[in-house]
Design a protein around this motif. Sequence first.
Motif, PDB file in Angstrom:
ATOM      1  N   ASP A 158       0.828  -1.205   0.000  1.00 49.58           N
ATOM      2  CA  ASP A 158       0.000   0.000   0.000  1.00 49.58           C
ATOM      3  C   ASP A 158       0.869   1.265   0.000  1.00 49.58           C
ATOM      4  N   GLU A 213      -5.625   2.453  -6.914  1.00 51.02           N
ATOM      5  CA  GLU A 213      -6.309   2.739  -5.654  1.00 51.02           C
ATOM      6  C   GLU A 213      -7.023   1.502  -5.125  1.00 51.02           C
ATOM      7  N   THR A 218      -0.833   4.296  -3.933  1.00 48.46           N
ATOM      8  CA  THR A 218      -0.978   5.731  -4.156  1.00 48.46           C
ATOM      9  C   THR A 218      -0.067   6.152  -5.302  1.00 48.46           C
TER      10      THR A 218
END
Length: 403
Positions: free
Chosen positions: A89, A148, A153
């Motif tokens: 992430d 996403e 990101t």
Amino acid sequence: MIFGISVAADAPVRQASLRQHNLRLVLAQVASLSPQSRADIAAATGLTRATVSTLVDDLVSGSLLREVSPTPRSGAGRPGVGLVLNDADGPAGLGLEINVDYLAACVLDLAGTVRHREIQPGDRRGVDPAQVLSSAAALASRAMLAAEDQGLTIAGTAVAVPGLVSPDRVIRLAPNLGWRDVDASGFTPGPLTVENEANLAALGELHHGSPGGSTSFLYVSGEIGIGAGIVLQGNLFRGARGWSGELGHVAVNPGGPACRCGAHGCLEQYAGQEALLPPGTSVSDLAAAADSGSEPDLGRLSTAASALGVTIAGVINLLDVDTVILGGIYAPLTPWLRPGIEAEIANRVLTAAWSPVRIHPAALGSDAAVIGAAGAVIRAVHEEPAAWLLPIGPLRHRDSGKP
């Protein structure tokens, strides 16, 4: 400047600069070998364990590193928590490619793994540049949503285009698209880099690990147009104004057919995609026909190989690179192109007798430019992690420079 020595270069290193350097050092160490514990990093870098612990905490909280199961330990003591690049992430790079007959998008995570890829075929010649950029922006939006959905990101976008690009992201000339002075500076949100497609492809090959391991090579991109990325001792050579590499517009025969650039007898007229592929056929069709011994197809490949060889030999005589990488449509056609190119190199390169030149297909194949574009964004994060860690850091809002 005193006697050619820059005084600024000898200025004291400020604390912020030292932290930036050490963050980059720790991130690079984890990228080179994972998983590693804080103690492993301290031993490898020479930093104190306390310093490493602080830096790692910052990198973990900033989503650049993540903790995993403890690392194996051969000696006494409790094993340390392992650290790896945060490919779950963390930040990701978005690459776009605008080419004559297709658009492409690619998302790479921090570890360089492709997480999303989309190609949109279609001839863009004669199409309003604003419409093409709008289609590319829609492609970028879908890629951002895909990233996403995976928890990533987007740190920035790099766009590969088949033409000359100025530092202000204006596409000065893209002959095969028919573009002149097209401003591409704001068609996607966030940090944006616009660069020649062959340059980004060459960087992609360099950082992926170029075939043969060379750090000085000529990357030749075969599409409807022909571009070149020149890498010398591990650095992309851009030229005085950043416009080097227009190999397709080197004259093979000054009295030859007219080219879209306005000159005659350019390499593209003999070895470009439209010279090689009959209408309605694909590269795989050509490869299958050549493999079956089709004389017309083998003849076109021979003509293209000879023209490429003459042009490449001139570059080798000038720059002394030891490797040529064939990308774009040339990558799958390398078995048929290599002999003709090698023959011209042997005949024309002065040092060929005792310094052979290696010819390889691109390791990234036809995706080299779009992967190279996404990789340029990821490298910017690796090279300047401190910017990513800022609450609203430069990488999150500034206009990017060249990769």
